[in-house]
Design an enzyme around this catalytic site. Structure first.
Site, PDB file in Angstrom:
ATOM      1  N   LYS A  52       0.839  -1.209   0.000  1.00 48.26           N
ATOM      2  CA  LYS A  52       0.000   0.000   0.000  1.00 48.26           C
ATOM      3  C   LYS A  52       0.875   1.260   0.000  1.00 48.26           C
ATOM      4  O   LYS A  52       0.625   2.210  -0.749  1.00 48.26           O
ATOM      5  CB  LYS A  52      -0.932  -0.005   1.215  1.00 48.26           C
ATOM      6  CG  LYS A  52      -2.053  -1.022   1.112  1.00 48.26           C
ATOM      7  CD  LYS A  52      -2.706  -1.318   2.460  1.00 48.26           C
ATOM      8  CE  LYS A  52      -3.708  -2.469   2.300  1.00 48.26           C
ATOM      9  NZ  LYS A  52      -4.217  -2.937   3.608  1.00 48.26           N
ATOM     10  N   GLN A  96      -4.455  -1.543   9.704  1.00 47.99           N
ATOM     11  CA  GLN A  96      -4.411  -2.894   9.146  1.00 47.99           C
ATOM     12  C   GLN A  96      -5.032  -3.898  10.119  1.00 47.99           C
ATOM     13  O   GLN A  96      -4.721  -3.903  11.304  1.00 47.99           O
ATOM     14  CB  GLN A  96      -2.956  -3.267   8.817  1.00 47.99           C
ATOM     15  CG  GLN A  96      -2.794  -4.598   8.120  1.00 47.99           C
ATOM     16  CD  GLN A  96      -3.438  -4.636   6.729  1.00 47.99           C
ATOM     17  OE1 GLN A  96      -3.452  -3.644   6.012  1.00 47.99           O
ATOM     18  NE2 GLN A  96      -3.987  -5.782   6.366  1.00 47.99           N
ATOM     19  N   ASP A 119     -11.347   2.615   4.596  1.00 52.88           N
ATOM     20  CA  ASP A 119     -11.673   1.192   4.629  1.00 52.88           C
ATOM     21  C   ASP A 119     -13.185   0.963   4.636  1.00 52.88           C
ATOM     22  O   ASP A 119     -13.645  -0.149   4.383  1.00 52.88           O
ATOM     23  CB  ASP A 119     -11.108   0.566   5.917  1.00 52.88           C
ATOM     24  CG  ASP A 119      -9.847  -0.236   5.680  1.00 52.88           C
ATOM     25  OD1 ASP A 119      -9.702  -0.778   4.574  1.00 52.88           O
ATOM     26  OD2 ASP A 119      -9.031  -0.327   6.604  1.00 52.88           O
TER      27      ASP A 119
HETATM   28  N1  GUN Z   1      -6.874  -6.870   6.330  1.00 54.43           N
HETATM   29  C1  GUN Z   1      -7.255  -7.601   5.256  1.00 54.43           C
HETATM   30  N2  GUN Z   1      -7.907  -6.824   4.375  1.00 54.43           N
HETATM   31  C2  GUN Z   1      -7.966  -5.583   4.898  1.00 54.43           C
HETATM   32  C3  GUN Z   1      -8.510  -4.350   4.451  1.00 54.43           C
HETATM   33  O1  GUN Z   1      -9.119  -4.227   3.385  1.00 54.43           O
HETATM   34  N3  GUN Z   1      -8.330  -3.300   5.283  1.00 54.43           N
HETATM   35  C4  GUN Z   1      -7.707  -3.405   6.480  1.00 54.43           C
HETATM   36  N4  GUN Z   1      -7.594  -2.325   7.236  1.00 54.43           N
HETATM   37  N5  GUN Z   1      -7.194  -4.527   6.926  1.00 54.43           N
HETATM   38  C5  GUN Z   1      -7.325  -5.613   6.137  1.00 54.43           C
END
Ligand code: GUN
Length: 290
Positions: A52, A96, A119
């Site tokens: 990311k 995350q 998110d």
């Molecule tokens: N862990 C797995 N997928 C995601 C996501 O789309 N966002 C976040 N914050 N954590 C994740």
């Protein structure tokens, strides 16, 4: 043999549009900024956070990567979130998931400024998804799945979509998204999960199967009707002594057997994964615009 749905190629197309929009925002003096917060050292999470951050840099976005030790307390984490809420160069914040056991994730998500919740996990954004209010943020993976389907010219309107898995991150929001009353929705959605009775019978009635159940190669040929479309959201590490890393990545779908029956299928890796990151970037631009 199924047609391969190439998530990397479709994500590339998305980035062409995003780059143009980033140029427009920058011309107006706004550099979109994303903060990614990782607590602890889960290896899969570290890899996601790294990609990311890398993508932000490639696109010329302002990127803040906060890597906090597993010993970070709830109070400390809340304090960092509040700082990011106040930081005007940060338009989007992602924490995350999953955080370490001692962290109350729901409380952290509620502390986010919903306008920065790229998110789409904050209750206000979840409510907006339910209410068909387009001003909210929709979680990135569901958005990515929808975009893969529309870009591949697969009809969602009126189709029976069976979603395997009911997680807050994928299954539940995806079901809501695809049943919305609009051009890229209007699906008949069934959600099945680990406790569903007659699961294979239900998935065999699907025009589109989305596997997000978190179990390696769970979906077999027996689950799939001839000609169905299969989208694989799973990323599972399975031990593989022959591989240099000691593991290989497999999806929630037994690709070899299912691809003989499906009309179109996503690979793992290279399917949904690249789209999830692209949609995160898109949500960050939306936050910066708003
Ligand atoms: N862990 C797995 N997928 C995601 C996501 O789309 N966002 C976040 N914050 N954590 C994740």
């Amino acid at each position: 043999m199924a047609k391969l749905i190439d998530g990397r190629a479709i994500a590339k197309k998305v980035y062409v549009d995003l780059r143009r929009e980033i140029g427009e925002l920058k011309a107006r003096g706004v550099t979109p900024g994303l903060a990614v917060v990782l607590v602890g050292d889960n290896p899969a999470s570290r890899a996601y956070v790294r990609s990311k951050d890398k993508m932000c840099r490639e696109l010329g976005l302002h990127s803040v990567k906060l890597e906090l030790p597993a010993s970070t307390t709830q109070k400390e984490l809340l304090e960092r979130v509040k700082e990011l809420n106040r930081n005007s160069s940060v338009h989007g914040i992602l924490i995350q998931s999953p955080p370490p056991e001692h962290i109350d994730e729901a409380a952290i998500v509620r502390a986010l400024d919903p306008r920065k919740d790229v998110d789409g996990f904050h209750p206000e954004n979840v409510a907006k998804l339910v209410l068909d209010d387009a001003s909210g943020f929709v979680p990135c993976t569901p958005l990515g799945v929808q975009r893969l389907l529309t870009e591949s010219k697969i009809e969602i309107n009126g189709a029976h979509v069976v979603v395997l898995g009911r997680s807050m991150i994928v299954g539940k929001p995806l079901a809501l998204l695809l049943m919305q009353k609009n051009r890229n929705g209007n699906a008949t959605v069934t959600v099945v999960h680990s406790r569903s009775r007659d699961l294979a019978e239900i998935t065999r009635s699907a025009d589109i199967i989305v596997a997000a159940i978190g179990r390696a190669e769970f979906v077999k040929a027996d689950h799939v009707r001839e000609g169905a479309v299969v989208i694989d959201v799973g990323i599972n590490r399975v031990e593989d002594a022959a591989s240099e890393r000691g593991y290989r990545l497999v999806g929630d779908v037994a690709f070899d057997e299912v691809s003989k029956k499906a009309s179109a299928i996503t690979p793992v890796p290279g399917g949904v994964g690249p789209m999830t990151i692209a949609m995160l970037m898109a949500n960050t631009l939306k936050a910066a615009r708003q």
